[in-house]
Enzyme design. Structure first.
Site, PDB file in Angstrom:
ATOM      1  NE  ARG A 156      -4.680 -16.959  10.404  1.00 48.59           N
ATOM      2  CZ  ARG A 156      -5.824 -17.425  10.595  1.00 48.59           C
ATOM      3  NH1 ARG A 156      -6.675 -16.417  10.508  1.00 48.59           N
ATOM      4  NH2 ARG A 156      -6.063 -18.653  11.079  1.00 48.59           N
ATOM      5  CE  LYS A 213      -0.340  -0.405   5.140  1.00 47.59           C
ATOM      6  NZ  LYS A 213      -1.438  -0.459   6.233  1.00 47.59           N
ATOM      7  CG  ASP A 249      -2.622  -3.793   6.208  1.00 48.18           C
ATOM      8  OD1 ASP A 249      -2.500  -2.701   6.494  1.00 48.18           O
ATOM      9  OD2 ASP A 249      -1.448  -4.253   5.655  1.00 48.18           O
ATOM     10  N   GLY A 280      -1.314  -9.113   5.764  1.00 48.24           N
ATOM     11  CA  GLY A 280      -2.329  -8.356   5.497  1.00 48.24           C
ATOM     12  C   GLY A 280      -3.839  -8.594   6.202  1.00 48.24           C
ATOM     13  CB  CYS A 281      -5.200 -11.052   7.830  1.00 49.57           C
ATOM     14  SG  CYS A 281      -5.286 -12.013   6.414  1.00 49.57           S
ATOM     15  N   GLY A 282      -4.275  -8.403   9.752  1.00 47.77           N
ATOM     16  CA  GLY A 282      -4.146  -7.729  11.102  1.00 47.77           C
ATOM     17  C   GLY A 282      -4.997  -6.508  10.762  1.00 47.77           C
TER      18      GLY A 282
END
Length: 153
Positions: A115, A80, A121, A117-119
């Protein structure tokens, strides 16, 4: 289910990512501003430093910046533009493909990740896991270990 299940190279386990074996490269997602002020990125910044070296690589969204840590690599997936932006699945996929290319060129076959991109983000883990299996499941010999953070009780 077709035979695609056999190409799953992603293994999940509970534990501390930073306790992963030293023969595993590490990776996590960052913004192109490389601020790393929240989440697991803070630990990466504390442990591996090298922010100036990363900045000098001048990597854009969809790329990967790399630090060497002994015999392994530490990958900074640029997913990003700014710290407060959210990544897209497309940008994450492009970053993972760039990392895979670097791993192949440098003989790095083992990867330990959170994990990604899954926190903070906010990407969905089942989708991200699918992208990981698609990206790394085609090449024999890749081992991707996902460390699921377990808070201490």
């Amino acid at each position: 289910m077709s035979s695609s299940a056999s190409s799953d190279c992603v293994r999940e386990l509970d534990g501390d990512l930073f306790a992963a074996p030293k023969d595993h490269s590490l990776a996590h997602c960052v913004a192109s501003d490389l601020k790393m002020g929240a989440g697991i990125a803070v630990r990466f910044k504390q442990l591996f430093k090298g922010v100036d070296e990363l900045r000098a690589q001048n990597v854009g969204v969809g790329g990967v910046a790399v630090l060497k840590d002994g015999g392994r690599f530490v990958y900074y997936l640029i997913t990003k533009e700014g710290s407060y932006d959210k990544p897209t699945y497309g940008d994450l996929t492009r970053s993972l493909e760039a990392m895979r290319k670097h791993m192949l060129e440098n003989g790095a076959k083992k990867l330990a990740i959170p994990r990604i991109g899954c926190g903070i983000d906010g990407l969905e883990w089942p989708k991200v896991k699918g992208i990981l299996n698609t990206t790394f499941g085609t090449e024999d010999g890749f081992e991707v270990v996902v460390y699921n953070f377990v808070p201490k009780k």
